[in-house]
Design an enzyme around this catalytic site. Structure first.
Site, PDB file in Angstrom:
ATOM      1  N   GLY A 195      57.301 119.788 -63.937  1.00 55.01           N
ATOM      2  CA  GLY A 195      57.902 119.651 -62.613  1.00 55.01           C
ATOM      3  C   GLY A 195      58.155 118.195 -62.293  1.00 55.01           C
ATOM      4  N   CYS A 217      45.781 107.831 -57.811  1.00 51.72           N
ATOM      5  CA  CYS A 217      44.970 107.617 -59.020  1.00 51.72           C
ATOM      6  C   CYS A 217      45.781 107.552 -60.311  1.00 51.72           C
ATOM      7  CB  CYS A 217      43.897 108.693 -59.117  1.00 51.72           C
ATOM      8  SG  CYS A 217      42.663 108.526 -57.804  1.00 51.72           S
TER       9      CYS A 217
END
Ligand code: NAD
Ligand code: UPG
Length: 435
Positions: free
Chosen positions: A255, A262
């Site tokens: 996707g 992070c």
């Protein structure tokens, strides 16, 4: 044993509440007065399922307090967890460790003999050893520095903290290992594996775990690009390769790619640090991982543009989803918002809806339009993009959305919708790596 937690953001606020839940008296310290005021009233200033009731229970019971004073923390606690931010440095790929330096340096003169300062922030390898020297120069004798990296996921932070997959202790001595085993006696008693190692290995476990997760996502997104070239289906491919136990299905959802506070900054900081250590070529693949990841955002912009015949000028675009993933209001490096901003720059009238992240998104991108419901965002839209797979969005009814839009164009940026169902409802559907 009394515990302080320095830095009360996504990680620290969760850790502080979890330490209170494990039975300790806890003092949380931050430099952000507004954040502390909210926390001190038992209110969490960000969206994290399950955290507020936990925090409130322990604040009300007097087990969890907050302060701006490192001196108070030094006098209060035996063990100090440092959870401050380590963002990407401005104009560089490297991590900015100035907040970690300030926290360790500010705390050190106030520490009691026997205190242990435990780093939890994600840092470039070698930082812990440097901080241990800094602390030794500023603190009384008998103080130690350890590293205990954190692996929690936002949206699942409470469960991940109380029931971690593993605990990693980077310790200089058996004394410090014993202190950490006492802190985590409850999860260890419940069977959580413990890895005891040196400071550098502990730091590296964290960044290499995130680098591996990022690599898995970019690998499947690379396969999605190949699928698109031949009309194959990457979701079927992921299911099939994921059934091989050596590969596993986790982190193979193709996707829009990874974002958040992070993975993106951690792989860049890891590359930068490896370069400084003269082993940059060992992790050269992480540059490609980053590039594949960022390319998915452009691919989604191109899909929406193609659906509107090549120009977005003056067209109405509904972006559904702003958070970097569901179950959080965190929009740091959010792929969804990045796409929304790119469409806006191409001249589209963009309206963004997210079940919880509109306020945080608005702070970061004030020039975009925002809506308080999917209906409001989709009304009159020429194209609808679903960019964060919130349950509210994955269960949308194609007919209900079709009733309010101007044209039935859909981009499924997370491969989270039943494309056949939407097509049956008269929609033109574009997905990543799906025919
Ligand atoms: N967010 C996560 O899911 C997660 C998970 C694992 C590890 N980490 C790592 O943990 C660290 C913190 O991440 P975060 O997402 O919680 O960041 P954050 O920005 O939400 O929180 C950091 C907090 O530290 C405070 N702070 C900064 N300097 C300080 C100082 N000198 N003294 C006291 N407080 C100070 C800030 O005001 C802020 O409230 C980072 O290194 C991150 O990579 C984060
Ligand atoms: O198959 C997948 C899985 C995730 N993502 C994306 O990857 C990003 C990161 O997701 P996730 O890892 O669940 O979120 P974080 O809360 O950022 O957690 C990661 O970063 C934390 C901070 O270092 C670590 O503690 C966690 O272990 C690590 O999973 C999000 O944008 C997701 O949409 C995908 O695109 N495909």
């Amino acid at each position: 044993m009394r515990i302080s937690v320095i830095g009360c953001g996504y990680l620290g606020a969760t850790h502080a509440a979890a330490m209170a839940e494990l039975g300790f008296e806890v003092l949380g310290v931050d430099i952000d007065q507004a954040k502390l005021e909210a926390l001190a009233q038992g209110s969490v200033p960000f969206f994290e399922p399950g955290l507020e009731p936990l925090l409130k229970t322990h604040v009300d019971a007097g087990r969890l307090r907050f302060s701006t004073s490192l001196a108070e923390a030094g006098a209060f606690a035996d063990v100090h967890f440092v959870c401050v931010n380590t963002p990407q440095r401005a104009g560089s790929q490297a991590a900015d460790v100035s907040y970690v330096d300030a926290a360790f340096g500010g705390l050190a003169p106030h520490l009691r003999e026997g205190a242990v300062v435990v780093g939890k922030s994600t840092v470039p390898v070698g930082t812990a050893a440097r901080l241990a020297e800094l602390v030794a120069g500023l603190a009384v004798d008998g103080v130690d520095v350890a590293w205990n990296p954190e692996f929690l996921r936002e949206g699942k932070a409470v469960t991940d903290t109380l029931h971690p997959d593993r605990l990693v202790f980077g310790t200089p001595s058996a004394r410090v290992e014993a202190v950490l085993r006492e802190v985590y006696a409850t999860p260890i008693g419940a069977g959580t594996p413990v890895i005891v190692t040196d400071l550098a290995t502990a730091e590296l476990v964290k960044v290499s775990a995130n680098a591996f997760l990022a690599t898995k996502i970019s690998y499947i997104n690379a396969m999605a690009e190949v699928c698109d070239a031949v009309g194959a289906d990457v979701t079927v491919l992921a299911d099939a390769i994921g059934l091989d136990k050596r590969i596993g299905r986790g982190f193979l959802n193709a996707g829009l790619g990874f974002g958040g506070g992070c993975l993106p900054k951690d792989i860049r900081a890891f590359s930068a640090r490896a370069g400084e250590l003269g082993v940059g070529s060992a992790v050269a693949l992480l540059r490609e991982v980053d590039e594949i990841n960022m390319r998915q955002r452009q691919r989604v912009v191109d899909m929406a543009t193609a659906q509107l015949g090549g120009s977005l000028l003056g067209r109405r675009v509904a972006v559904l989803g702003a958070a970097f993933k569901p179950e959080t209001d965190d929009v740091r490096d959010s792929p969804a918002l990045n796409v929304a901003a790119a469409l806006h720059l191409k001249g589209a009238q963009v309206t963004v809806y997210d079940p919880v992240a509109v306020p945080t998104a608005r702070r970061m991108f004030p020039t975009l339009g925002y809506a308080s419901s999917w209906e409001q965002a989709a009304t009159g839209a020429d194209v609808v993009l679903v960019l964060t797979e919130w349950a509210e969005l994955t269960t949308l009814d194609p007919a209900a959305v079709g009733a309010v839009v101007s044209a039935r164009n859909l981009v499924d940026g997370r491969n989270c919708l039943d494309a056949a169902r939407w097509r049956a409802g008269g929609w033109t559907v574009a997905g990543i790596g799906r025919p």
